[in-house]
Design a protein around this motif. Sequence first.
Motif, PDB file in Angstrom:
ATOM      1  N   GLU A   1       4.125  -0.011  -5.913  1.00 56.05           N
ATOM      2  CA  GLU A   1       2.954  -0.790  -5.513  1.00 56.05           C
ATOM      3  C   GLU A   1       2.387  -1.479  -6.751  1.00 56.05           C
ATOM      4  O   GLU A   1       1.919  -0.820  -7.661  1.00 56.05           O
ATOM      5  CB  GLU A   1       1.884   0.133  -4.917  1.00 56.05           C
TER       6      GLU A   1
ATOM      7  N   ARG B   1       5.763  10.688   8.717  1.00 50.21           N
ATOM      8  CA  ARG B   1       5.878  10.918  10.164  1.00 50.21           C
ATOM      9  C   ARG B   1       7.331  10.930  10.625  1.00 50.21           C
ATOM     10  O   ARG B   1       7.642  11.425  11.699  1.00 50.21           O
ATOM     11  CB  ARG B   1       5.073   9.873  10.922  1.00 50.21           C
TER      12      ARG B   1
ATOM     13  N   ASP C   1       0.854  -1.183   0.000  1.00 52.35           N
ATOM     14  CA  ASP C   1       0.000   0.000   0.000  1.00 52.35           C
ATOM     15  C   ASP C   1       0.893   1.237   0.000  1.00 52.35           C
ATOM     16  O   ASP C   1       1.421   1.627   1.049  1.00 52.35           O
ATOM     17  CB  ASP C   1      -0.916  -0.015   1.225  1.00 52.35           C
TER      18      ASP C   1
ATOM     19  N   ALA D   1       2.596   7.647   4.182  1.00 53.64           N
ATOM     20  CA  ALA D   1       2.099   8.292   5.404  1.00 53.64           C
ATOM     21  C   ALA D   1       2.994   7.940   6.592  1.00 53.64           C
ATOM     22  O   ALA D   1       3.332   8.811   7.403  1.00 53.64           O
ATOM     23  CB  ALA D   1       0.657   7.872   5.672  1.00 53.64           C
ATOM     24  N   ARG D   2       3.394   6.673   6.691  1.00 55.50           N
ATOM     25  CA  ARG D   2       4.300   6.265   7.782  1.00 55.50           C
ATOM     26  C   ARG D   2       5.654   6.946   7.647  1.00 55.50           C
ATOM     27  O   ARG D   2       6.215   7.410   8.633  1.00 55.50           O
ATOM     28  CB  ARG D   2       4.489   4.747   7.791  1.00 55.50           C
TER      29      ARG D   2
ATOM     30  N   ASP E   1       0.265   4.466  -0.458  1.00 55.87           N
ATOM     31  CA  ASP E   1      -0.215   5.623   0.298  1.00 55.87           C
ATOM     32  C   ASP E   1       0.046   5.454   1.795  1.00 55.87           C
ATOM     33  O   ASP E   1       0.492   6.389   2.465  1.00 55.87           O
ATOM     34  CB  ASP E   1      -1.700   5.864   0.037  1.00 55.87           C
ATOM     35  N   GLU E   2      -0.202   4.275   2.327  1.00 57.01           N
ATOM     36  CA  GLU E   2       0.033   4.015   3.746  1.00 57.01           C
ATOM     37  C   GLU E   2       1.520   4.067   4.062  1.00 57.01           C
ATOM     38  O   GLU E   2       1.932   4.602   5.087  1.00 57.01           O
ATOM     39  CB  GLU E   2      -0.570   2.655   4.121  1.00 57.01           C
ATOM     40  N   THR E   3       2.338   3.523   3.178  1.00 56.95           N
ATOM     41  CA  THR E   3       3.782   3.551   3.378  1.00 56.95           C
ATOM     42  C   THR E   3       4.301   4.987   3.392  1.00 56.95           C
ATOM     43  O   THR E   3       5.108   5.354   4.258  1.00 56.95           O
ATOM     44  CB  THR E   3       4.499   2.741   2.269  1.00 56.95           C
TER      45      THR E   3
END
Length: 62
Positions: free
Chosen positions: A59, A25, A15, A21-22, A17-19
């Motif tokens: 991805e 941070r 994923d 986002a992490r 987008d999730e990667t």
Amino acid sequence: MNALGYLRVMFSVDDLDETLARLDRHGVQLVSTEVVQYEDVYRLCYVRGPEGILLGLAEPLT
């Protein structure tokens, strides 16, 4: 360039987008301003990693 070591590494992620986002941070930013799609096969982007290594994230879309 005549130096030992890696200049870039590509990783497959489930994923993107999730990667991203992490990674955001932790202060990681995209090298270019967008995620691109290669045909109907991959979504791709690049970030700058430790020691300036270019990290590719892909991805699979299948």
